[in-house]
Motif scaffolding. Structure first.
Motif, short mmCIF file in Angstrom:
data_model
loop_
_atom_site.label_atom_id
_atom_site.label_comp_id
_atom_site.label_asym_id
_atom_site.label_seq_id
_atom_site.Cartn_x
_atom_site.Cartn_y
_atom_site.Cartn_z
N HIS A 1 -8.92 42.50 -2.40
CA HIS A 1 -7.46 42.31 -2.39
C HIS A 1 -6.76 43.11 -3.48
O HIS A 1 -5.53 43.15 -3.51
N HIS A 2 -7.51 43.78 -4.33
CA HIS A 2 -6.91 44.68 -5.32
C HIS A 2 -6.81 46.11 -4.79
O HIS A 2 -6.38 47.01 -5.52
N LEU A 3 -7.21 46.34 -3.55
CA LEU A 3 -7.16 47.66 -2.94
C LEU A 3 -6.04 47.70 -1.92
O LEU A 3 -5.86 46.76 -1.15
N GLY A 4 -5.28 48.79 -1.91
CA GLY A 4 -4.09 48.85 -1.08
C GLY A 4 -4.37 48.63 0.40
O GLY A 4 -3.72 47.83 1.06
N ASP A 5 -5.35 49.35 0.94
CA ASP A 5 -5.69 49.25 2.36
C ASP A 5 -6.99 48.46 2.47
O ASP A 5 -8.09 49.01 2.40
N GLN A 6 -6.85 47.15 2.65
CA GLN A 6 -8.03 46.29 2.67
C GLN A 6 -8.92 46.56 3.88
O GLN A 6 -10.15 46.53 3.77
N ALA A 7 -8.32 46.85 5.01
CA ALA A 7 -9.11 47.14 6.20
C ALA A 7 -9.93 48.41 6.01
O ALA A 7 -11.12 48.46 6.37
N ALA A 8 -9.33 49.44 5.43
CA ALA A 8 -10.05 50.68 5.17
C ALA A 8 -11.16 50.45 4.16
O ALA A 8 -12.25 51.03 4.26
N ALA A 9 -10.89 49.61 3.16
CA ALA A 9 -11.92 49.31 2.15
C ALA A 9 -13.11 48.61 2.79
O ALA A 9 -14.27 48.94 2.48
N LEU A 10 -12.85 47.67 3.67
CA LEU A 10 -13.96 46.98 4.35
C LEU A 10 -14.73 47.95 5.25
O LEU A 10 -15.96 47.87 5.33
N ALA A 11 -14.03 48.87 5.90
CA ALA A 11 -14.71 49.86 6.73
C ALA A 11 -15.60 50.75 5.87
O ALA A 11 -16.74 51.09 6.26
N ALA A 12 -15.12 51.13 4.68
CA ALA A 12 -15.94 51.95 3.78
C ALA A 12 -17.17 51.18 3.30
O ALA A 12 -18.26 51.75 3.19
N CYS A 13 -17.00 49.89 3.04
CA CYS A 13 -18.15 49.06 2.67
C CYS A 13 -19.14 48.98 3.82
O CYS A 13 -20.36 49.10 3.62
N ALA A 14 -18.64 48.80 5.03
CA ALA A 14 -19.50 48.68 6.19
C ALA A 14 -20.31 49.95 6.42
O ALA A 14 -21.48 49.90 6.82
N GLU A 15 -19.70 51.10 6.13
CA GLU A 15 -20.40 52.37 6.32
C GLU A 15 -21.60 52.51 5.40
O GLU A 15 -22.54 53.25 5.70
N ARG A 16 -21.58 51.83 4.26
CA ARG A 16 -22.69 51.93 3.31
C ARG A 16 -23.84 50.99 3.64
O ARG A 16 -24.90 51.06 3.00
N LEU A 17 -23.65 50.12 4.62
CA LEU A 17 -24.69 49.16 4.96
C LEU A 17 -25.79 49.81 5.78
O LEU A 17 -25.54 50.67 6.64
N ALA A 18 -27.01 49.39 5.54
CA ALA A 18 -28.12 49.75 6.42
C ALA A 18 -27.95 49.00 7.73
O ALA A 18 -27.31 47.94 7.78
N PRO A 19 -28.52 49.51 8.82
CA PRO A 19 -28.51 48.73 10.07
C PRO A 19 -29.10 47.35 9.82
O PRO A 19 -30.16 47.22 9.22
N GLY A 20 -28.38 46.33 10.25
CA GLY A 20 -28.81 44.96 9.99
C GLY A 20 -28.39 44.45 8.62
O GLY A 20 -28.65 43.29 8.29
N GLY A 21 -27.72 45.30 7.82
CA GLY A 21 -27.27 44.90 6.50
C GLY A 21 -26.06 43.99 6.57
O GLY A 21 -25.32 43.97 7.56
N THR A 22 -25.84 43.22 5.50
CA THR A 22 -24.79 42.21 5.46
C THR A 22 -23.72 42.56 4.43
O THR A 22 -24.04 42.96 3.31
N LEU A 23 -22.46 42.41 4.84
CA LEU A 23 -21.33 42.49 3.92
C LEU A 23 -20.83 41.07 3.67
O LEU A 23 -20.55 40.33 4.63
N ALA A 24 -20.75 40.67 2.42
CA ALA A 24 -20.27 39.34 2.04
C ALA A 24 -19.05 39.49 1.16
O ALA A 24 -19.11 40.12 0.10
N LEU B 1 -27.42 44.33 1.27
CA LEU B 1 -26.47 43.25 1.05
C LEU B 1 -25.40 43.75 0.10
O LEU B 1 -25.70 44.09 -1.05
N LEU B 2 -24.16 43.83 0.57
CA LEU B 2 -23.05 44.29 -0.26
C LEU B 2 -22.11 43.11 -0.48
O LEU B 2 -21.59 42.53 0.48
N TRP B 3 -21.91 42.77 -1.73
CA TRP B 3 -21.10 41.61 -2.13
C TRP B 3 -19.82 42.10 -2.79
O TRP B 3 -19.87 42.94 -3.69
N ALA B 4 -18.68 41.58 -2.33
CA ALA B 4 -17.39 41.94 -2.93
C ALA B 4 -16.63 40.64 -3.19
O ALA B 4 -16.13 40.02 -2.25
N SER B 5 -16.60 40.23 -4.44
CA SER B 5 -15.98 38.96 -4.80
C SER B 5 -14.60 39.19 -5.39
O SER B 5 -14.47 39.67 -6.52
#
Length: 299
Positions: free
Chosen positions: A136-159, A128-132
């Motif tokens: 929006h403080h990162l220049g490329d938000q889509a790339a930041a979300l992709a980097a977060c997604a890469e750290r998830l375990a299969p079945g893991g949740t990004l919130a 479970l990766l939480w980003a509150s």
């Protein structure tokens, strides 16, 4: 869409690493007190997440600030290991101290560095990766979300907690000045937020459709839910102190961008010698709404 301009309403976050001229260690007491006031909202959000996700082994709070929410995660998920990630070591020190006081120090860790690159230093995939209000403080938000997604375990949740509604502390007509002061403050802050986004390193303009952005990051089963904080008048001393601090910060950050009449109204609201100020008014309240968007990495 509400933004936490300069962490004025960040409630205990921050940040991923980009400084933008802020001394986060100096702001730590304000960030902590705001997060503690907003704890009922965060508790509802975390309880909703607890129903949405299977029992996580590793939870990461990306942009944790002084760790108020990270410690709530440790309380909500007593079997999980929690890692607070932030660009400010002084804030992480406060997070470790808080976890220790709450008896969670043995399963609480911290990681200092810039988001999202620092996530690559995590030893294990994240359940479970939480980003509150950090993306929006990162220049490329889509790339930041992709980097977060890469750290998830299969079945893991990004919130991701982004958006919601601007906070309200006062009625539209407060008896002096032009009615609608907070709405005009919101408009100035939206302009300022846009400039902040445009000036970030590697800034990429993107439609702030968070479920679509999460899907583009390769995640599935998006959900969104908004959580309300409703502290009605008459407020407690703690809530009143928050309103004073928030409006003081507003005056410091955007006061010169307001017209003379609104600036004078704000100054009167902040004058402790004035019975019509927020220090004394009986109609002060705190009303805010934050939205959480979640998605799951495919198995």
């Amino acid at each position: 869409m509400a933004h936490d301009h300069d962490h004025q309403h960040d409630h205990g976050r921050k940040h991923g690493g980009h400084d933008h001229g802020h001394d986060w260690a100096e702001m730590a007491p304000l960030l902590e007190s705001e997060a503690e006031l907003f704890t009922p909202l965060y508790e509802r959000a975390l309880n909703w997440l607890a129903k949405e996700v299977t029992e996580p082994g590793l939870i990461v709070d990306a942009g944790s600030g002084p760790g108020v929410i990270a410690c709530l995660f440790a309380e909500t998920f007593p079997g999980a290991r929690v890692v607070a990630v932030d660009g400010s070591e002084p804030l992480l020190e406060r997070a470790r101290d808080r976890a220790g006081r709450q008896g969670a120090g043995d399963r609480f860790g911290t990681l200092a560095g810039e988001l999202p690159e620092v996530l690559g230093e995590l030893d294990y995939p994240v359940d479970l990766l939480w980003a509150s209000r950090s993306v929006h403080h990162l220049g490329d938000q889509a790339a930041a979300l992709a980097a977060c997604a890469e750290r998830l375990a299969p079945g893991g949740t990004l919130a991701v907690m982004e958006g919601g509604l601007p906070p309200r502390f006062l009625p539209r007509d407060i008896g002096f000045g032009r009615p609608g002061l907070q709405a005009r403050i919101d408009a100035v802050q939206e302009e300022r937020f846009g400039r902040m986004r445009a000036e970030l390193p590697g800034s990429v303009a993107v439609v702030e459709d968070w479920p679509a952005l999460l899907t583009s990051a390769g995640l599935r089963h998006t959900r969104s839910r908004t959580f309300l904080l409703d502290l009605p008048a008459p407020v407690t001393d703690r809530s009143r102190a928050h309103v004073v601090a928030a409006l003081t910060r507003t005056r410091e950050v955007i006061g010169e961008d307001l017209d003379a009449d609104d600036r004078a109204t704000l100054d009167r609201l902040l004058d402790p010698a004035d019975e019509a100020s927020v220090h004394h008014r009986p109609d002060v309240f705190v009303l805010a709404a934050h939205t959480v968007h979640t998605a799951v990495r495919p198995v």
